[in-house]
Scaffold this active site. Structure first.
Site, short mmCIF file in Angstrom:
data_model
loop_
_atom_site.label_atom_id
_atom_site.label_comp_id
_atom_site.label_asym_id
_atom_site.label_seq_id
_atom_site.Cartn_x
_atom_site.Cartn_y
_atom_site.Cartn_z
N GLY A 1 -26.36 -63.88 32.63
CA GLY A 1 -25.48 -65.04 32.73
C GLY A 1 -26.19 -66.35 32.46
O GLY A 1 -27.29 -66.38 31.93
N TYR A 2 -25.52 -67.45 32.83
CA TYR A 2 -25.95 -68.80 32.48
C TYR A 2 -26.18 -68.85 30.97
O TYR A 2 -27.25 -69.16 30.48
CB TYR A 2 -27.20 -69.22 33.26
CG TYR A 2 -27.19 -70.72 33.53
CD1 TYR A 2 -26.28 -71.25 34.45
CD2 TYR A 2 -28.02 -71.59 32.86
CE1 TYR A 2 -26.21 -72.61 34.68
CE2 TYR A 2 -27.96 -72.96 33.07
CZ TYR A 2 -27.06 -73.45 33.99
OH TYR A 2 -26.99 -74.81 34.22
N LEU A 3 -25.10 -68.48 30.28
CA LEU A 3 -25.19 -68.15 28.86
C LEU A 3 -25.54 -69.35 27.98
O LEU A 3 -25.19 -70.48 28.29
CB LEU A 3 -23.86 -67.54 28.40
CG LEU A 3 -23.45 -66.28 29.17
CD1 LEU A 3 -22.06 -65.81 28.73
CD2 LEU A 3 -24.47 -65.16 28.98
N HIS A 4 -26.25 -69.06 26.91
CA HIS A 4 -26.69 -70.10 25.97
C HIS A 4 -26.67 -69.53 24.56
O HIS A 4 -26.25 -68.38 24.34
CB HIS A 4 -28.08 -70.61 26.37
CG HIS A 4 -29.11 -69.54 26.55
ND1 HIS A 4 -29.48 -68.68 25.54
CD2 HIS A 4 -29.84 -69.18 27.63
CE1 HIS A 4 -30.40 -67.86 25.99
NE2 HIS A 4 -30.64 -68.12 27.26
N SER B 1 -32.53 -69.58 29.90
CA SER B 1 -31.84 -70.06 31.10
C SER B 1 -32.84 -70.79 31.99
O SER B 1 -32.47 -71.68 32.75
CB SER B 1 -31.23 -68.90 31.87
OG SER B 1 -30.48 -68.07 31.01
N VAL C 1 -33.68 -67.50 19.21
CA VAL C 1 -32.96 -68.75 18.95
C VAL C 1 -33.74 -69.88 19.63
O VAL C 1 -34.15 -69.75 20.79
CB VAL C 1 -31.51 -68.69 19.49
CG1 VAL C 1 -30.82 -70.04 19.36
CG2 VAL C 1 -30.73 -67.60 18.76
N GLY D 1 -32.51 -59.52 22.54
CA GLY D 1 -33.18 -60.60 21.82
C GLY D 1 -34.68 -60.35 21.72
O GLY D 1 -35.30 -59.86 22.67
N GLN E 1 -39.50 -56.36 26.23
CA GLN E 1 -38.31 -55.75 26.85
C GLN E 1 -37.53 -54.93 25.81
O GLN E 1 -37.11 -53.80 26.08
CB GLN E 1 -37.44 -56.86 27.43
CG GLN E 1 -36.06 -56.42 27.83
CD GLN E 1 -35.31 -57.52 28.54
OE1 GLN E 1 -35.53 -57.75 29.70
NE2 GLN E 1 -34.40 -58.19 27.84
N HIS F 1 -27.90 -65.98 23.86
CA HIS F 1 -26.95 -64.92 24.20
C HIS F 1 -25.83 -64.81 23.15
O HIS F 1 -25.46 -63.71 22.74
CB HIS F 1 -26.32 -65.20 25.56
CG HIS F 1 -27.29 -65.24 26.71
ND1 HIS F 1 -27.52 -66.38 27.45
CD2 HIS F 1 -28.08 -64.30 27.25
CE1 HIS F 1 -28.39 -66.13 28.39
NE2 HIS F 1 -28.77 -64.87 28.30
P1 AMP Z 1 -31.23 -62.80 29.99
O1 AMP Z 1 -29.87 -63.29 30.35
O2 AMP Z 1 -32.28 -63.88 30.03
O3 AMP Z 1 -31.61 -61.54 30.72
O4 AMP Z 1 -31.16 -62.41 28.46
C1 AMP Z 1 -30.18 -61.52 27.98
C2 AMP Z 1 -30.47 -61.20 26.54
O5 AMP Z 1 -30.51 -62.41 25.78
C3 AMP Z 1 -31.84 -60.53 26.33
O6 AMP Z 1 -31.71 -59.51 25.35
C4 AMP Z 1 -32.70 -61.65 25.84
O7 AMP Z 1 -33.77 -61.23 25.02
C5 AMP Z 1 -31.69 -62.45 25.02
N1 AMP Z 1 -32.16 -63.83 24.83
C6 AMP Z 1 -32.47 -64.73 25.79
N2 AMP Z 1 -32.92 -65.88 25.22
C7 AMP Z 1 -32.89 -65.68 23.88
C8 AMP Z 1 -33.24 -66.48 22.74
N3 AMP Z 1 -33.70 -67.72 22.87
N4 AMP Z 1 -33.09 -65.94 21.52
C9 AMP Z 1 -32.62 -64.67 21.36
N5 AMP Z 1 -32.28 -63.87 22.39
C10 AMP Z 1 -32.41 -64.37 23.62
#
Ligand code: AMP
Length: 289
Positions: free
Chosen positions: A31-34, A186, A176, A147, A153, A37
């Protein structure tokens, strides 16, 4: 857009979709999507009939002194972002349901998860594998997108899907970045303005690695040490690790003569940030075709 909060509800929906012959693309998030995501959502949207996103701050991947309680959460905002991305299903489970008090089974990857972030966060990947295995069983995706911001991961989960025979295709998507080069995260919102500007040292260090390699430097030690010097100039930065490893096996490389991951984790003040780049992608790997 449907919001499903129970395991039984999600399973029923997924099974119904399967019966209709629909494919499910899945993006697990905390969550806290950007924009990081949403880039994954766009990949999944293109590759599958139905786009499912999970939002779950997974306690088992946080260490005892980490930011589980403080981790940013804003479901209403996330819901709007998902709606704008044409998400079909948000799976928003409750911690009590995914982890009952006598919960006792974990998925533990024992090779790729050992170095890099696994060294400083010893239970992290066990938590990640466990929750993603559970989510795969519940959401039943045909494809799942991760990502490369969290490069290790992605590789660990790819291995888990292979070794535990999950019928899911694992895809990855590029990092990104903000306009100035900071990888979107996040956790960036923890940074005060001074820390935010010093956080740019991660991207600068990776640029330096790419530059040195392009100039003909193939010694991982020399590049690592140049990056160390670059980052140490920032007085708010404390290096957790800087490592150059084989981009597939994540093992140390003696010489950069194959696709190699330059990975770093740096504390900027109290906030731990990670970033990476892959160099020498054009080289044929000595052990792979
Ligand atoms: P998280 O919510 O941080 O657990 O991330 C969820 C998914 O979003 C994971 O697969 C991350 O690798 C991906 N993600 C987070 N930040 C980025 C980014 N800046 N660019 C690409 N993927 C991302």
């Amino acid at each position: 857009m449907e919001i499903i909060e129970t395991v039984a509800g999600m399973r029923k929906r997924a099974s119904g979709l399967k019966r209709e012959g629909k494919t499910i693309g899945f993006v697990p998030t905390m969550g806290y999507l950007h924009a990081g995501h949403t880039s994954l959502m766009r990949v999944a949207r293109e590759k599958a009939d139905i786009l499912a996103v999970s939002i779950f701050v997974n306690p088992t991947q946080f260490g005892p002194d980490e930011d589980l309680e403080d981790y940013p959460r804003d479901f209403k905002r996330d819901e709007e972002i998902c709606d704008n991305e044409n998400v079909d299903i948000i799976f928003y489970p409750k911690t009590e349901e995914l982890y009952p008090p006598d919960y006792s089974v974990y998925a533990d990857e024992k090779d790729l998860s050992q170095g890099l972030c696994g060294r400083s966060r010893p239970t992290h990947f066990r938590g990640v594998c466990t929750v993603v295995a559970k989510l795969f069983n519940i959401v039943q995706p045909d494809i799942a997108v991760f990502g490369r911001k969290d490069y290790q991961q992605w590789r660990v989960l790819e291995r888990m899907a292979r070794d535990l025979n999950f019928p899911v295709k694992i895809l990855s998507a590029p990092i990104v970045r903000e306009a100035d080069g900071l990888a979107v995260s996040s956790r960036n919102q923890y940074l005060n303005p001074k820390e935010r500007s010093q956080a740019l040292c991660l991207r600068k260090a990776l640029d330096l690695a790419e530059h040195l390699y392009a100039q003909g430097e193939t010694s991982p030690e020399n590049i690592e040490s140049a990056l160390r010097d670059e980052i140490s100039q920032n007085n708010l930065a404390t290096i957790d690790y800087i490592e150059i490893v084989d981009a597939k096996t994540l093992e140390r490389v003696e010489k950069i003569n194959r696709a190699s991951l330059v990975a770093l984790a740096v504390f900027i003040g109290q906030t731990r940030l990670i970033d990476n780049t892959v160099i020498a992608e054009e080289q044929r790997h000595p052990n792979y075709s």
